[in-house]
Scaffold this motif. Sequence first.
Motif, PDB file in Angstrom:
ATOM      1  N   LEU A   1       0.822  -1.210   0.000  1.00  0.00           N
ATOM      2  CA  LEU A   1       0.000   0.000   0.000  1.00  0.00           C
ATOM      3  C   LEU A   1       0.856   1.260   0.000  1.00  0.00           C
ATOM      4  O   LEU A   1       0.498   2.267  -0.628  1.00  0.00           O
ATOM      5  CB  LEU A   1      -0.935  -0.003   1.210  1.00  0.00           C
ATOM      6  CG  LEU A   1      -2.010  -1.103   1.203  1.00  0.00           C
ATOM      7  CD1 LEU A   1      -2.786  -1.102   2.520  1.00  0.00           C
ATOM      8  CD2 LEU A   1      -2.962  -0.920   0.024  1.00  0.00           C
TER       9      LEU A   1
ATOM     10  N   SER B   1       2.163   3.252 -10.399  1.00  0.00           N
ATOM     11  CA  SER B   1       2.349   2.940  -8.974  1.00  0.00           C
ATOM     12  C   SER B   1       1.731   1.596  -8.601  1.00  0.00           C
ATOM     13  O   SER B   1       2.305   0.831  -7.811  1.00  0.00           O
ATOM     14  CB  SER B   1       1.762   4.051  -8.098  1.00  0.00           C
ATOM     15  OG  SER B   1       0.355   4.105  -8.205  1.00  0.00           O
ATOM     16  N   THR B   2       0.561   1.276  -9.159  1.00  0.00           N
ATOM     17  CA  THR B   2      -0.051  -0.026  -8.870  1.00  0.00           C
ATOM     18  C   THR B   2       0.758  -1.168  -9.490  1.00  0.00           C
ATOM     19  O   THR B   2       0.879  -2.249  -8.894  1.00  0.00           O
ATOM     20  CB  THR B   2      -1.503  -0.070  -9.377  1.00  0.00           C
ATOM     21  OG1 THR B   2      -1.552   0.395 -10.733  1.00  0.00           O
ATOM     22  CG2 THR B   2      -2.410   0.797  -8.519  1.00  0.00           C
TER      23      THR B   2
ATOM     24  N   TRP C   1      -0.987   6.611 -11.646  1.00  0.00           N
ATOM     25  CA  TRP C   1      -1.723   5.530 -10.989  1.00  0.00           C
ATOM     26  C   TRP C   1      -1.392   4.176 -11.616  1.00  0.00           C
ATOM     27  O   TRP C   1      -1.166   3.182 -10.907  1.00  0.00           O
ATOM     28  CB  TRP C   1      -3.223   5.797 -11.055  1.00  0.00           C
ATOM     29  CG  TRP C   1      -4.056   4.667 -10.536  1.00  0.00           C
ATOM     30  CD1 TRP C   1      -4.789   3.774 -11.261  1.00  0.00           C
ATOM     31  CD2 TRP C   1      -4.227   4.278  -9.164  1.00  0.00           C
ATOM     32  NE1 TRP C   1      -5.411   2.861 -10.440  1.00  0.00           N
ATOM     33  CE2 TRP C   1      -5.089   3.147  -9.151  1.00  0.00           C
ATOM     34  CE3 TRP C   1      -3.749   4.775  -7.954  1.00  0.00           C
ATOM     35  CZ2 TRP C   1      -5.474   2.517  -7.970  1.00  0.00           C
ATOM     36  CZ3 TRP C   1      -4.127   4.141  -6.775  1.00  0.00           C
ATOM     37  CH2 TRP C   1      -4.975   3.026  -6.789  1.00  0.00           C
TER      38      TRP C   1
ATOM     39  N   TRP D   1       2.204   6.845  -6.264  1.00  0.00           N
ATOM     40  CA  TRP D   1       1.241   7.616  -7.055  1.00  0.00           C
ATOM     41  C   TRP D   1       1.473   9.114  -6.876  1.00  0.00           C
ATOM     42  O   TRP D   1       1.577   9.865  -7.849  1.00  0.00           O
ATOM     43  CB  TRP D   1      -0.167   7.233  -6.616  1.00  0.00           C
ATOM     44  CG  TRP D   1      -1.271   7.811  -7.481  1.00  0.00           C
ATOM     45  CD1 TRP D   1      -1.147   8.341  -8.739  1.00  0.00           C
ATOM     46  CD2 TRP D   1      -2.657   7.900  -7.142  1.00  0.00           C
ATOM     47  NE1 TRP D   1      -2.374   8.746  -9.207  1.00  0.00           N
ATOM     48  CE2 TRP D   1      -3.319   8.482  -8.250  1.00  0.00           C
ATOM     49  CE3 TRP D   1      -3.398   7.526  -6.029  1.00  0.00           C
ATOM     50  CZ2 TRP D   1      -4.701   8.719  -8.255  1.00  0.00           C
ATOM     51  CZ3 TRP D   1      -4.775   7.752  -6.040  1.00  0.00           C
ATOM     52  CH2 TRP D   1      -5.409   8.342  -7.132  1.00  0.00           C
ATOM     53  N   GLY D   2       1.577   9.548  -5.626  1.00  0.00           N
ATOM     54  CA  GLY D   2       1.798  10.966  -5.357  1.00  0.00           C
ATOM     55  C   GLY D   2       3.122  11.467  -5.890  1.00  0.00           C
ATOM     56  O   GLY D   2       3.203  12.548  -6.493  1.00  0.00           O
TER      57      GLY D   2
ATOM     58  N   PHE E   1       0.403   4.199  -2.939  1.00  0.00           N
ATOM     59  CA  PHE E   1      -0.056   5.567  -2.717  1.00  0.00           C
ATOM     60  C   PHE E   1       1.086   6.584  -2.648  1.00  0.00           C
ATOM     61  O   PHE E   1       0.949   7.701  -3.165  1.00  0.00           O
ATOM     62  CB  PHE E   1      -0.935   5.625  -1.469  1.00  0.00           C
ATOM     63  CG  PHE E   1      -2.239   4.902  -1.662  1.00  0.00           C
ATOM     64  CD1 PHE E   1      -3.237   5.449  -2.445  1.00  0.00           C
ATOM     65  CD2 PHE E   1      -2.451   3.650  -1.095  1.00  0.00           C
ATOM     66  CE1 PHE E   1      -4.443   4.776  -2.652  1.00  0.00           C
ATOM     67  CE2 PHE E   1      -3.654   2.972  -1.291  1.00  0.00           C
ATOM     68  CZ  PHE E   1      -4.646   3.539  -2.077  1.00  0.00           C
TER      69      PHE E   1
END
Length: 216
Positions: free
Chosen positions: A104, A135-136, A132, A111-112, A108
């Motif tokens: 996680l 990052s995933t 996104w 992503w940022g 996140f």
Amino acid sequence: MQSWIHLFIDQVKATTLVEWLAVILGVAEVFLAKANKVWLYPTGIASTLISIYLLLHATLYAECLLSVYYVVMSIYGWYYWVKKRNQPPVKATYANRQEWLTTLLIVFAGWGLLYLILVKFTPSTVPVWDAWVSSTAWAGMWLLARRKIENWVLLNISNIFAIPLLYHKHLVMFAVLTLILFVVAIFGYLEWRRIINREKQDLDISKTLPSGGRGA
């Protein structure tokens, strides 16, 4: 609808040999991953190096960073899977609580961070979307390198957003490849779950046998 079909056909015709090579290697990689074969790594590295070149031309900069990360994680995963010659390879397992927290964090925080980099340092027109997807996928590849079954879940979260993004950027064959990866990842998850359950059953059976029976 007809215009979309014509656009798809035109983009397929415009696909270069380099793109086809990247797609073929990418398909081979995911089938090797589904079969739990370590050869997924050299195949994936070759595909990714070609993809970096193509994604730069499409201005998908987070995808390029993802690809660089993928090469690094592939080298790490390759070593982690085979380890030393006299040690058994790492088995597929479920992620524990600490590994989920790390996953996680990668999703996140990545992503940022990627969004800020894209906004400040690149002319990206899709920074939120691109960040996104990357990052995933980062999180999924970290789990894959650790041989955790949840890698398929994270990779498919990335895939489902990547398909329209790649089509939007006129990388139609990469979008088709990602769709194939999405489907194969579903079967990959089911296959890994079967392997994990079978090993658990074998372990449970061995625990019920007397010491003499194990060597029989």
